[in-house]
Enzyme design. Structure first.
Site, mmCIF file in Angstrom:
data_model
loop_
_atom_site.group_PDB
_atom_site.id
_atom_site.type_symbol
_atom_site.label_atom_id
_atom_site.label_comp_id
_atom_site.label_asym_id
_atom_site.label_seq_id
_atom_site.Cartn_x
_atom_site.Cartn_y
_atom_site.Cartn_z
ATOM 1 C CG LEU A 1 -1.880 1.215 1.320
ATOM 2 C CD1 LEU A 1 -2.760 1.351 0.084
ATOM 3 C CD2 LEU A 1 -2.724 1.126 2.578
ATOM 4 C CG ASP A 2 1.742 3.123 3.223
ATOM 5 O OD1 ASP A 2 0.873 3.832 2.692
ATOM 6 O OD2 ASP A 2 1.633 2.643 4.366
ATOM 7 C CD GLU A 3 7.095 -1.127 0.676
ATOM 8 O OE1 GLU A 3 7.601 -1.821 -0.221
ATOM 9 O OE2 GLU A 3 7.149 -1.430 1.881
#
Length: 286
Positions: free
Chosen positions: A229-231
């Site tokens: 999700l955050d990459e």
């Protein structure tokens, strides 16, 4: 007196880098009545790929005929191309949880004409923003999360995206972890925003953790959503300098300002079709 330009579109493409790409393409556009109003290019030496974004206008050509007009260059140069009509704002769906600063900023920028988007709905796992969204005459979809059947909530989320006609979904501090299937279905069509402290300061109160560690820079990252999700591929980032004298609450306020501005720029560039993928990176043709 010249005839007014009626058709307006963005032509963007990538292809293997080689001499003469624009020399082969631009005569085809001119011969068929297309006027180049803006252009940006980038040749990446690492991937040996050439990236182009052009804004085109014409008073006699139709966007539907553009593929035929550029077909010789597509075949000769191996263009991976897209064309987008830019006469209407892009329909966008926003998802939010309890922190509303990014939502409020996007609503305001749309209201004053600073973003080329049309907000077609807001999804939230909480009710608290319903009144604000209703004031803007925008549909509000409350989708509470049942931990025992989170897949059902995501299915309904995907249905709302399809029903609204949204071409982009914006996670404006939507504090839910998305399933791999959900993220995969929205590949290239979903933007997330998060603070700059990941992975150092996870969980609750990251700014308070940063304050305790004496952090001197805080910022935000906007990126496309992937299974990690955050990459996902980064679109835009920014930072602000802070000092030891600032309280954690002051750092939170600065962080929210940065998050809102970074997200708005990423949304604008996507809506203007300025972002092209380049492996795990993005090329933003401004």
């Amino acid at each position: 007196m010249t005839e007014p330009n009626h058709a307006r579109c963005v032509l963007r493409f990538r292809c293997p880098d080689q001499p003469g790409i624009l020399a082969r393409l631009t005569p085809l556009l001119a011969e068929n009545g297309w006027d180049i109003r803006e252009a940006a290019i980038y040749g990446d030496p690492d991937s040996a790929t050439f990236f182009v974004r052009m804004e085109l206008a014409s008073g006699r050509a139709r966007i539907a005929d553009l593929p035929q007009h550029i077909a010789p260059a597509v075949a000769a140069l191996g263009l991976d191309w897209e064309v987008h009509d830019i006469t209407a704002p892009m329909p966008v769906l926003i998802a939010v949880s309890k922190f509303n600063h990014c939502l409020v900023d996007l609503l305001h920028k749309v209201e004053i004409g600073a973003l080329p988007i049309r907000i077609v709905g807001v999804v939230s796992n909480h009710e608290q923003e319903r009144g604000r969204v209703a004031w803007h005459s925008i549909p509000y979809h409350h989708l509470p999360v049942d931990r025992a059947d989170k897949a059902a909530q995501e299915r309904r989320f995907l249905e709302i995206i399809a029903e609204s006609g949204a071409e982009l979904t914006v996670l404006a501090r939507y504090m839910q972890i998305l399933s791999d299937d959900f993220a995969g279905r929205l590949a290239g069509r979903c933007i997330n925003i998060h603070h700059s402290f990941l992975p150092s300061f996870k969980g609750a109160k990251p700014y308070h953790q940063a304050k305790a560690r004496g952090v001197k820079l805080i910022g935000a990252t906007a990126h496309y959503v992937t299974a990690d999700l955050d990459e996902g591929p980064i679109i835009e980032q920014d930072v602000r300098r802070v000092s030891h004298a600032m309280t954690a609450e002051e750092m939170v306020a600065i962080g929210r300002e940065v998050e809102a501005s970074v997200l708005a720029r990423a949304v604008r560039w996507h809506a203007e079709h300025r972002i092209l993928g380049n492996g795990n990176q993005t090329v933003v043709l401004n």
